[in-house]
Design an enzyme around this catalytic site. Structure first.
Site, short mmCIF file in Angstrom:
data_model
loop_
_atom_site.label_atom_id
_atom_site.label_comp_id
_atom_site.label_asym_id
_atom_site.label_seq_id
_atom_site.Cartn_x
_atom_site.Cartn_y
_atom_site.Cartn_z
N ASP A 312 0.96 -1.08 0.09
CA ASP A 312 -0.10 -0.07 -0.10
C ASP A 312 0.85 1.40 -0.10
O ASP A 312 1.98 1.15 0.41
CB ASP A 312 -1.03 0.06 1.22
N ALA A 362 -6.32 -4.76 -5.15
CA ALA A 362 -7.55 -4.05 -4.72
C ALA A 362 -6.96 -2.63 -4.60
O ALA A 362 -7.95 -1.95 -4.31
CB ALA A 362 -7.68 -4.41 -3.16
N LYS A 366 -11.56 5.32 -5.43
CA LYS A 366 -12.96 4.98 -5.66
C LYS A 366 -14.12 5.97 -5.45
O LYS A 366 -15.20 5.77 -5.77
CB LYS A 366 -13.10 3.88 -4.71
N LYS A 408 -19.87 -0.24 -11.29
CA LYS A 408 -19.81 0.89 -12.03
C LYS A 408 -19.17 0.86 -13.44
O LYS A 408 -19.19 1.68 -14.25
CB LYS A 408 -19.45 1.96 -11.09
N ASN A 445 -21.27 -1.50 -3.69
CA ASN A 445 -20.67 -1.05 -2.69
C ASN A 445 -20.81 -1.95 -1.53
O ASN A 445 -21.40 -3.12 -1.47
CB ASN A 445 -21.88 0.11 -2.29
N ARG A 534 -25.41 13.52 -8.94
CA ARG A 534 -24.06 14.26 -9.02
C ARG A 534 -23.85 13.88 -10.74
O ARG A 534 -24.30 12.91 -11.19
CB ARG A 534 -23.05 13.81 -8.22
#
Length: 600
Positions: A312, A362, A366, A408, A445, A534
């Site tokens: 990370d 991952a 996002k 998405k 989600n 939005r």
């Protein structure tokens, strides 16, 4: 219970079992001989009973039957009791037939059966009296149990046996009409689900316990709404995955919360197959400091990899994940890597040095509205960063690569969706190029993930509101983090090179329902304000594009679709890409430059 009370109760039980043999003799001689026995037979019978009483006490103490080995009146206790009586009858029967020519067969066969009946009857009286005494105390809140199945039966047994139960059951309700006259451990089924409020009012219930471990979201929401309107507290039995060995426990009962809106579909995974793909191998997780990455790391860790590498760019998040895995926050071993996937050279150096065999990718940006404002950042991380990880993995000979995608990406209208769609297509190209299992997993989600809508709503509620929702009709698919990661691992096993595997998210949930549930949990009076959709945001998400046709896989909750491959050279040249690079603020490079970069 004091020591003297325990001794008194056990002494009473010993005395009753001994007396049961005497009562058995009285019953046997009354029914069989009407008390007309010869002196010789009386002597034999009384000797038999005296010996049986002595052996009963000795055997009961030796096997700990009278020392609290089992609960009084339980199946285990009665079974042990029957074994003792059987043993006594065999021993005394053999001795009697060998020593007394006139020994009655009735003594050997009938008397023991009568004795065990009297012993069991005494325990039944004890259990009944105890249960009535507990019921008369009425310490727990009067509760109506919704669901008369296994979970409801287990719940009733726990409440009946608990010394300080939080609830006292007033009855059951169940939607199955065939259970109309059923009694669950003595408690009646008082009606069906539609009668919930009426039955609660008539029975004086203050609490409704939902004892259906696989209830669907519509049922849960309907019960919650009716309980709220009637002023009833709703308590739920947790889904099976939250229980220990599928058993209901009183301390696991909890108030209805927003996670229950997701439904309770059982997630069945073949752990043996998953373990075969992970056990003994070097596994690398990018974005290991995030919600999905950290949970993936936890689940992979349990499967016994040879090494688990956490990568990370956020050192604090990496520290938190490492601390949650093994309690060691030193960060001084090579299994924690601080690296930005945008830096191709750094990523390839990690892959060459640590040689991972399995990769779960991952790492991603996002947040949809943020990426709409800064599209180039989404391009750098979600597209070029993913390309870097794919290229370095291919060079290092990674055998299994799982790209974590999003719903998405189906019919993408946002920067987030378009960048994740490109990552899927790049993954498909590398699968074809290497012939290895490089695939993508797409889901919606994740409830409770860092920065999710739950965090936003809770922060707004903490501030006193208002809670902002884009549209009263907007819906989204949700999963819990453990559920999503468990299916990701399963998908990694059943997937084929180039697949995009779509996880079944259940039914979409209205965002306003989530907001209202959180407000109800807070106990505050908070206003919900609608702000409007939005830029790039959909009213309803889809899991598959219109052009995609889902195909079944080896798991009922996972569907496979195909996406067109995207060659890295074409991406860098800005050609044959279903995306206007200008929308990212990026000027398409010249073809010659792209060729040079691809060659490098």
């Amino acid at each position: 219970m004091s020591r003297s009370q325990i001794v008194a109760r056990r002494s009473l039980m010993i005395g009753w079992d001994a007396v049961s043999w005497l009562l058995a003799l009285v019953g046997f001689t009354l029914v069989r001989h009407e008390f007309t026995l010869s002196e010789r037979m009386w002597a034999i019978s009384l000797s038999y009973v005296a010996a049986a009483m002595v052996l009963q006490v000795i055997a009961g103490l030796y096997t700990h039957l009278y020392l609290g080995r089992s609960k009084v009146g339980s199946f285990a206790e009665v079974s042990a009791l029957a074994q003792i009586v059987l043993g006594i009858s065999i021993v005394l029967g053999v001795v009697g037939f060998l020593t007394a020519p006139v020994f009655s067969r009735g003594l050997a066969f009938v008397m023991p059966m009568l004795a065990i009946l009297f012993m069991a009857a005494g325990r039944w009286v004890f259990r009944t009296a105890r249960d009535r005494r507990r019921g008369s105390l009425g310490a727990g809140a009067p509760a109506l149990v919704y669901g008369a199945g296994d979970a409801g039966d287990q719940l009733a047994a726990l409440i009946d046996s608990a010394d300080d139960a939080p609830y006292s059951i007033v009855g059951f309700i169940d939607d199955d009409p065939s259970l109309r006259y059923l009694r669950v451990r003595g408690y009646r089924v008082l009606g069906r689900g539609r009668d919930l409020v009426r039955v609660a009012q008539e029975s004086g219930a203050e609490v409704v316990v939902l004892a259906i471990t696989q209830a669907d979201p519509q049922l849960i929401q309907d019960v919650a709404d009716r309980c709220t309107e009637a002023g009833l507290e709703l308590v739920v039995v947790p889904p099976v995955r939250e229980m220990i060995s599928g058993r209901v426990e009183l301390d696991k009962l909890r108030a209805f919360n927003v996670a229950d809106l997701l439904g309770r579909r059982p997630i069945e995974t073949d752990l043996s197959d998953i373990a075969d793909h992970v056990a003994g191998k070097v596994v690398l997780v990018t974005g290991a400091g995030g919600s999905i990455g950290s949970e993936l790391a936890r689940q992979v860790r349990r499967l016994g990899p040879a090494k688990l590498i956490l990568l990370d760019r956020d050192e604090s998040a990496l520290h938190a994940t490492k601390l949650s895995l093994d309690g060691d926050g030193l960060l001084d071993t090579d299994d924690t890597v601080l690296c930005d996937i945008r830096d191709k050279d750094a990523v390839c150096a990690v892959f060459q040095r640590l040689a991972p065999e399995v990769v779960f990718h991952a790492a991603a940006l996002k947040h949809l509205p943020m990426l709409e404002r800064f599209p180039e950042e989404g391009w750098k991380t979600n597209v070029l960063g993913s390309l870097n990880v794919l290229e370095c993995a291919a060079r290092a000979g990674v055998q299994h690569f799982v790209n974590i995608s999003t719903d998405k990406a189906a019919d993408a209208t946002s920067v987030l969706g378009q960048t994740k769609r490109l990552a899927e297509r790049l993954t498909a190209w590398y699968a074809a190029d290497t012939g290895l299992t490089y695939l993508s997993v797409r889901f919606g989600n994740v409830l409770g993930s860092r920065g999710s809508v739950l965090d936003t709503f809770r922060a707004q509620i903490e501030r006193g509101g208002p809670v902002t929702v884009t549209d009263p009709d907007v819906t989204r698919y949700f999963m819990t983090i453990p559920e999503a990661c468990e299916l990701v691992l399963q998908a990694a096993v059943i997937g084929h090179p180039g697949d995009v595997l779509v996880l079944d998210m259940g039914e979409p949930v209205r965002i306003v329902d989530v907001a209202q549930r959180l407000i109800a949990e807070s106990g505050k009076s908070i206003e919900v304000v609608y702000s409007g959709l939005r830029e790039g945001e959909k009213l309803h998400e889809v899991l598959l594009s219109e052009s995609e046709r889902g195909r079944e896989t080896g798991h009922e909750l996972i569907t496979q679709v195909s996406v067109p491959q995207l060659e890295p050279a074409d991406l860098r040249a800005g050609e044959r890409v279903e995306l206007d690079l200008a929308s990212f603020g990026i000027e398409a490079p010249a073809r010659a430059d792209a060729g040079e970069r691809a060659a490098s």
